[in-house]
Design a protein around this motif. Structure first.
Motif, PDB file in Angstrom:
ATOM      1  N   VAL A 108       0.853  -1.203   0.000  1.00 35.16           N
ATOM      2  CA  VAL A 108       0.000   0.000   0.000  1.00 35.16           C
ATOM      3  C   VAL A 108       0.886   1.249   0.000  1.00 35.16           C
ATOM      4  O   VAL A 108       1.833   1.371   0.781  1.00 35.16           O
ATOM      5  CB  VAL A 108      -0.921   0.001   1.232  1.00 35.16           C
ATOM      6  CG1 VAL A 108      -1.803   1.252   1.241  1.00 35.16           C
ATOM      7  CG2 VAL A 108      -1.783  -1.260   1.254  1.00 35.16           C
ATOM      8  N   THR A 109       0.565   2.199  -0.892  1.00 32.17           N
ATOM      9  CA  THR A 109       1.342   3.426  -1.036  1.00 32.17           C
ATOM     10  C   THR A 109       0.601   4.624  -0.452  1.00 32.17           C
ATOM     11  O   THR A 109      -0.592   4.548  -0.134  1.00 32.17           O
ATOM     12  CB  THR A 109       1.632   3.712  -2.515  1.00 32.17           C
ATOM     13  OG1 THR A 109       0.390   4.082  -3.174  1.00 32.17           O
ATOM     14  CG2 THR A 109       2.212   2.491  -3.212  1.00 32.17           C
ATOM     15  N   ALA A 113      -3.763   5.942  -0.124  1.00 29.50           N
ATOM     16  CA  ALA A 113      -4.467   6.478   1.051  1.00 29.50           C
ATOM     17  C   ALA A 113      -4.880   7.935   0.875  1.00 29.50           C
ATOM     18  O   ALA A 113      -5.490   8.519   1.776  1.00 29.50           O
ATOM     19  CB  ALA A 113      -3.589   6.333   2.286  1.00 29.50           C
ATOM     20  N   ALA A 114      -4.567   8.520  -0.275  1.00 34.64           N
ATOM     21  CA  ALA A 114      -4.852   9.942  -0.501  1.00 34.64           C
ATOM     22  C   ALA A 114      -6.200  10.139  -1.186  1.00 34.64           C
ATOM     23  O   ALA A 114      -6.717   9.254  -1.874  1.00 34.64           O
ATOM     24  CB  ALA A 114      -3.748  10.557  -1.350  1.00 34.64           C
ATOM     25  N   ASN A 115      -6.760  11.329  -0.986  1.00 34.08           N
ATOM     26  CA  ASN A 115      -7.966  11.781  -1.703  1.00 34.08           C
ATOM     27  C   ASN A 115      -9.172  10.861  -1.490  1.00 34.08           C
ATOM     28  O   ASN A 115      -9.958  10.625  -2.423  1.00 34.08           O
ATOM     29  CB  ASN A 115      -7.675  11.920  -3.198  1.00 34.08           C
ATOM     30  CG  ASN A 115      -6.549  12.886  -3.492  1.00 34.08           C
ATOM     31  OD1 ASN A 115      -6.478  13.971  -2.904  1.00 34.08           O
ATOM     32  ND2 ASN A 115      -5.655  12.497  -4.387  1.00 34.08           N
ATOM     33  N   LEU A 116      -9.320  10.364  -0.281  1.00 34.04           N
ATOM     34  CA  LEU A 116     -10.495   9.567   0.047  1.00 34.04           C
ATOM     35  C   LEU A 116     -11.644  10.479   0.464  1.00 34.04           C
ATOM     36  O   LEU A 116     -11.439  11.581   0.956  1.00 34.04           O
ATOM     37  CB  LEU A 116     -10.175   8.580   1.171  1.00 34.04           C
ATOM     38  CG  LEU A 116      -9.074   7.563   0.900  1.00 34.04           C
ATOM     39  CD1 LEU A 116      -8.840   6.697   2.136  1.00 34.04           C
ATOM     40  CD2 LEU A 116      -9.409   6.680  -0.305  1.00 34.04           C
ATOM     41  N   THR A 117     -12.861  10.015   0.251  1.00 36.87           N
ATOM     42  CA  THR A 117     -14.057  10.728   0.682  1.00 36.87           C
ATOM     43  C   THR A 117     -14.531  10.111   1.989  1.00 36.87           C
ATOM     44  O   THR A 117     -14.627   8.889   2.106  1.00 36.87           O
ATOM     45  CB  THR A 117     -15.162  10.624  -0.379  1.00 36.87           C
ATOM     46  OG1 THR A 117     -14.697  11.218  -1.601  1.00 36.87           O
ATOM     47  CG2 THR A 117     -16.433  11.332   0.078  1.00 36.87           C
ATOM     48  N   GLU A 118     -14.801  10.948   2.982  1.00 34.60           N
ATOM     49  CA  GLU A 118     -15.137  10.432   4.313  1.00 34.60           C
ATOM     50  C   GLU A 118     -16.361   9.532   4.290  1.00 34.60           C
ATOM     51  O   GLU A 118     -16.364   8.446   4.863  1.00 34.60           O
ATOM     52  CB  GLU A 118     -15.344  11.593   5.293  1.00 34.60           C
ATOM     53  CG  GLU A 118     -15.601  11.139   6.719  1.00 34.60           C
ATOM     54  CD  GLU A 118     -15.689  12.299   7.702  1.00 34.60           C
ATOM     55  OE1 GLU A 118     -16.086  12.060   8.856  1.00 34.60           O
ATOM     56  OE2 GLU A 118     -15.380  13.443   7.310  1.00 34.60           O
ATOM     57  N   ALA A 163      -2.958   0.007   5.833  1.00 33.08           N
ATOM     58  CA  ALA A 163      -2.215   1.238   6.076  1.00 33.08           C
ATOM     59  C   ALA A 163      -1.049   1.325   5.099  1.00 33.08           C
ATOM     60  O   ALA A 163      -0.610   0.315   4.532  1.00 33.08           O
ATOM     61  CB  ALA A 163      -1.700   1.264   7.515  1.00 33.08           C
ATOM     62  N   VAL A 164      -0.555   2.545   4.891  1.00 31.90           N
ATOM     63  CA  VAL A 164       0.588   2.744   4.012  1.00 31.90           C
ATOM     64  C   VAL A 164       1.750   1.871   4.490  1.00 31.90           C
ATOM     65  O   VAL A 164       2.086   1.846   5.679  1.00 31.90           O
ATOM     66  CB  VAL A 164       0.997   4.229   3.992  1.00 31.90           C
ATOM     67  CG1 VAL A 164       2.287   4.423   3.198  1.00 31.90           C
ATOM     68  CG2 VAL A 164      -0.120   5.076   3.412  1.00 31.90           C
TER      69      VAL A 164
END
Length: 316
Positions: A108-109, A113-118, A163-164
């Motif tokens: 996982v990078t 994990a970026a730009n997720l919508t809650e 997780a990253v």
């Protein structure tokens, strides 16, 4: 007696363990029918069909309608008897005995994990207030990247938090197809979209949801007019349909969890298109509002192979 009864209750109440990597790696075709329910053999079959350009929809290891329709599509393309049943000829044509591993490791990078919508609200007006209708978790994003059901991805990685830096096990579906599509057939009776090159050779084959009797898909032949990646969605209840009692026109933000998913392929029939979905597991249960709905990963692949002027033929 009470202790024995309690023990029996605990055993009965403990859920069955899901498939492991060993179950999948060790699965082999012995000439019999696909096992009912979930099996390592069905995972292998789904991955091999996906690699062959005949999408089974989601990879989840379950025997079901989308996988059966993919077998039929593969049999037709390969000139085999079309019955939707895994047999020695299908397995051999897929290279089953020599295919090697169908799973691989992935780390996982930070981008994952970026730009997720809650969270994604249910109401269309509330959706319009968001900046994006993106993935809500790393597991959802990676499940779509590797063409997997999210629950299956989690079950295959039971002790991972996504997780990253975490290393996870995913389906090895290979690279995206690269070709130039000249014609698309949307086959309403089988709920499949089949693509062809200029010489009439079949390129790919995807499961789709089509319109209902109340909101039917187009008839005859139309053309692709444009392709939009990560599109916004124009909610126009006076033209299309009304949702959630909302009567005013709205523009919904882009994102894989939007009404048209991650791609819109516009057609010459006004208001109709080929597009993605936020519920890939339900393609064969859902009906569209007249458009043709794909999994996001399938329509993304298709988007890179079509251009304006490609014909789309709707076949009953």
């Amino acid at each position: 007696m009470r202790a024995l009864t309690l023990t029996a209750f605990i055993i009965a109440a403990t859920p069955a363990l899901g498939l492991t990597q060993d179950d999948i790696d060790g699965a082999a075709f012995d000439g019999g029918a696909l096992p009912d329910g979930q099996s390592g053999l069905t995972v292998k079959l789904q991955v091999l069909l996906d690699r062959a350009g005949v999408s089974p929809g989601i990879i989840d290891g379950y025997k079901g309608g989308m996988s059966e329709s993919a077998i039929r599509g593969f049999e037709e393309r390969e000139g085999l008897a079309v019955d939707g049943v895994l047999d020695a000829d299908v397995w051999s044509a897929l290279g089953g005995d020599s295919a090697g591993a169908v799973l691989m490791d992935y780390t996982v990078t930070e981008d994952d994990a970026a730009n997720l919508t809650e969270s994604i609200p249910d109401n269309v007006a509330e959706k319009a207030e968001l900046d994006a209708l993106g993935y809500t978790s790393v597991s959802e994003k990676l499940a779509e990247r590797f063409h997997m059901d999210e629950d299956f991805l989690k079950a295959l990685n039971p002790d991972v938090g996504f997780a990253v830096g975490d290393t996870i096990t995913v389906a090895d579906v290979g690279d995206r197809l690269e070709a130039q599509v000249a014609r698309v057939e949307v086959r309403k009776s089988t709920q499949r979209a089949v693509t062809f090159d200029a010489d009439g050779n079949q390129i790919s084959n995807y499961p789709v949801a089509i319109g209902s009797d109340e909101t039917p898909s187009p008839e005859g032949t139309v053309e692709v007019t444009a392709v939009a990646m990560d599109p916004t969605y124009s909610y126009r209840p006076d033209v299309n349909f009304e949702a959630d009692g909302v009567k005013e026109a709205l523009t919904l933000p882009p994102g894989a969890n939007g009404p048209v998913g991650s791609v819109w392929i516009d057609l010459s029939e006004p208001t109709y298109g080929l597009h993605g979905t936020d519920t890939p597991a339900a393609l064969f249960q859902n009906e569209s509002h007249g458009c043709v709905r794909f999994t996001n990963w399938d329509v993304e692949e298709l988007a890179y192979m079509v251009s304006a002027g490609v014909t789309v033929e709707f076949i009953e």
